[in-house]
Design a protein around this motif. Structure first.
Motif, mmCIF file in Angstrom:
data_model
loop_
_atom_site.group_PDB
_atom_site.id
_atom_site.type_symbol
_atom_site.label_atom_id
_atom_site.label_comp_id
_atom_site.label_asym_id
_atom_site.label_seq_id
_atom_site.Cartn_x
_atom_site.Cartn_y
_atom_site.Cartn_z
ATOM 1 N N HIS A 1 -2.074 -8.364 2.360
ATOM 2 C CA HIS A 1 -2.809 -8.288 1.092
ATOM 3 C C HIS A 1 -3.739 -7.082 1.120
ATOM 4 O O HIS A 1 -4.271 -6.719 2.157
ATOM 5 C CB HIS A 1 -3.669 -9.544 0.875
ATOM 6 C CG HIS A 1 -2.872 -10.761 0.625
ATOM 7 N ND1 HIS A 1 -2.518 -11.645 1.615
ATOM 8 C CD2 HIS A 1 -2.333 -11.248 -0.520
ATOM 9 C CE1 HIS A 1 -1.807 -12.619 1.096
ATOM 10 N NE2 HIS A 1 -1.676 -12.415 -0.199
ATOM 11 N N ALA B 1 -3.591 -7.787 -4.271
ATOM 12 C CA ALA B 1 -2.144 -7.663 -4.386
ATOM 13 C C ALA B 1 -1.523 -7.779 -3.001
ATOM 14 O O ALA B 1 -2.194 -7.552 -1.998
ATOM 15 C CB ALA B 1 -1.771 -6.322 -4.999
ATOM 16 N N GLN B 2 -0.244 -8.128 -2.982
ATOM 17 C CA GLN B 2 0.490 -8.096 -1.726
ATOM 18 C C GLN B 2 1.015 -6.686 -1.526
ATOM 19 O O GLN B 2 1.228 -5.958 -2.486
ATOM 20 C CB GLN B 2 1.675 -9.066 -1.745
ATOM 21 C CG GLN B 2 1.279 -10.503 -1.861
ATOM 22 C CD GLN B 2 1.499 -11.049 -3.253
ATOM 23 O OE1 GLN B 2 2.108 -10.404 -4.092
ATOM 24 N NE2 GLN B 2 0.996 -12.234 -3.500
ATOM 25 N N PHE B 3 1.214 -6.316 -0.269
ATOM 26 C CA PHE B 3 1.773 -4.990 -0.011
ATOM 27 C C PHE B 3 2.771 -5.043 1.134
ATOM 28 O O PHE B 3 2.734 -5.931 1.984
ATOM 29 C CB PHE B 3 0.676 -3.955 0.309
ATOM 30 C CG PHE B 3 0.047 -4.142 1.665
ATOM 31 C CD1 PHE B 3 0.595 -3.551 2.797
ATOM 32 C CD2 PHE B 3 -1.093 -4.909 1.817
ATOM 33 C CE1 PHE B 3 0.026 -3.737 4.038
ATOM 34 C CE2 PHE B 3 -1.682 -5.084 3.056
ATOM 35 C CZ PHE B 3 -1.118 -4.506 4.172
ATOM 36 N N GLN C 1 9.492 2.091 -13.375
ATOM 37 C CA GLN C 1 9.065 1.169 -12.331
ATOM 38 C C GLN C 1 9.297 1.653 -10.908
ATOM 39 O O GLN C 1 8.730 1.096 -9.977
ATOM 40 C CB GLN C 1 9.741 -0.182 -12.531
ATOM 41 C CG GLN C 1 9.308 -0.834 -13.816
ATOM 42 C CD GLN C 1 9.961 -2.180 -14.027
ATOM 43 O OE1 GLN C 1 10.965 -2.496 -13.418
ATOM 44 N NE2 GLN C 1 9.370 -2.971 -14.897
ATOM 45 N N LYS D 1 6.982 1.921 -5.545
ATOM 46 C CA LYS D 1 7.076 0.998 -6.666
ATOM 47 C C LYS D 1 5.654 0.678 -7.107
ATOM 48 O O LYS D 1 4.991 -0.162 -6.509
ATOM 49 C CB LYS D 1 7.815 -0.269 -6.213
ATOM 50 C CG LYS D 1 8.320 -1.227 -7.281
ATOM 51 C CD LYS D 1 7.342 -1.577 -8.271
ATOM 52 C CE LYS D 1 7.692 -2.608 -9.287
ATOM 53 N NZ LYS D 1 6.615 -2.756 -10.233
ATOM 54 N N GLU E 1 5.422 -0.721 -1.183
ATOM 55 C CA GLU E 1 5.794 -1.666 -2.236
ATOM 56 C C GLU E 1 4.577 -2.511 -2.505
ATOM 57 O O GLU E 1 4.106 -3.243 -1.646
ATOM 58 C CB GLU E 1 6.988 -2.503 -1.809
ATOM 59 C CG GLU E 1 7.179 -3.803 -2.540
ATOM 60 C CD GLU E 1 7.154 -3.754 -4.046
ATOM 61 O OE1 GLU E 1 6.636 -4.709 -4.642
ATOM 62 O OE2 GLU E 1 7.588 -2.771 -4.650
ATOM 63 N N ARG E 2 4.083 -2.474 -3.685
ATOM 64 C CA ARG E 2 3.045 -3.329 -4.433
ATOM 65 C C ARG E 2 3.399 -3.606 -5.608
ATOM 66 O O ARG E 2 3.991 -3.885 -6.286
ATOM 67 C CB ARG E 2 1.798 -2.892 -4.162
ATOM 68 C CG ARG E 2 0.519 -3.331 -4.287
ATOM 69 C CD ARG E 2 -0.563 -3.525 -4.981
ATOM 70 N NE ARG E 2 -0.948 -2.624 -5.935
ATOM 71 C CZ ARG E 2 -1.860 -2.650 -6.732
ATOM 72 N NH1 ARG E 2 -2.554 -3.480 -6.723
ATOM 73 N NH2 ARG E 2 -2.137 -1.860 -7.546
ATOM 74 N N ALA F 1 2.614 -1.032 -8.766
ATOM 75 C CA ALA F 1 2.437 -2.429 -9.152
ATOM 76 C C ALA F 1 2.302 -2.607 -10.659
ATOM 77 O O ALA F 1 2.780 -3.585 -11.216
ATOM 78 C CB ALA F 1 1.218 -3.014 -8.458
ATOM 79 N N GLU F 2 1.652 -1.686 -11.322
ATOM 80 C CA GLU F 2 1.355 -1.868 -12.744
ATOM 81 C C GLU F 2 2.262 -1.063 -13.666
ATOM 82 O O GLU F 2 2.052 -1.041 -14.868
ATOM 83 C CB GLU F 2 -0.112 -1.531 -12.995
ATOM 84 C CG GLU F 2 -1.044 -2.464 -12.234
ATOM 85 C CD GLU F 2 -2.509 -2.151 -12.440
ATOM 86 O OE1 GLU F 2 -2.836 -1.165 -13.128
ATOM 87 O OE2 GLU F 2 -3.330 -2.899 -11.911
#
Length: 130
Positions: A68, A81-83, A15, A7, A101-102, A9-10
């Motif tokens: 993070h 970002a969280q991961f 998505q 996924k 997942e980010r 992030a941006e």
């Protein structure tokens, strides 16, 4: 090859990326990428990356890390970002990223995952993107 659970992030239009080509497209970008919106996250002029694991869970042949990630750009700007990552030991005994997942089958007995191994693999993964 098994599906990929990725996924970006941006990503806005596509998505979720269930294929290796889709995941690579996000990092490499360019005119021949698999997804038109991709600009090449790994091609940005990052100067450093660090991971801060909040928690790491290990099982016999799998591990999951949550925390993070911080990328530093060429002018010192930070992108945090969280991961959530999932790791599995492959048939050769190497840790392979399976979820990022980010977000393998048929693993030989006797291989295991350690917290140190996941931390090392996380750091190596970070170094490979720039």
């Amino acid at each position: 090859m098994r599906p990929v659970l990725f996924k970006p992030a941006e990503a806005k239009q596509v998505q979720f990326r269930p294929t290796r080509a889709g995941a690579i497209s996000y990092f490499k970008g360019g005119k021949n990428c698999a997804v038109k919106e991709d600009f090449g996250f790994a091609m940005k002029p990052w100067t450093a990356v660090s991971f801060e694991n909040e928690e790491v869970l290990t099982f016999a042949d799998q591990a999951y890390a949550l925390g993070h990630v911080c990328y530093v750009g060429e002018h010192g700007a930070e992108y945090r970002a969280q991961f959530l990552t999932g790791w599995v030991v492959d048939a050769r005994g190497s840790l392979r990223l399976m979820l990022r997942e980010r977000q393998v089958e048929g693993l030989p007995p006797g291989f295991g995952v350690t917290i140190g191994g996941v931390r090392g693999a996380s750091a190596e993964y970070g170094q490979q993107i720039f």
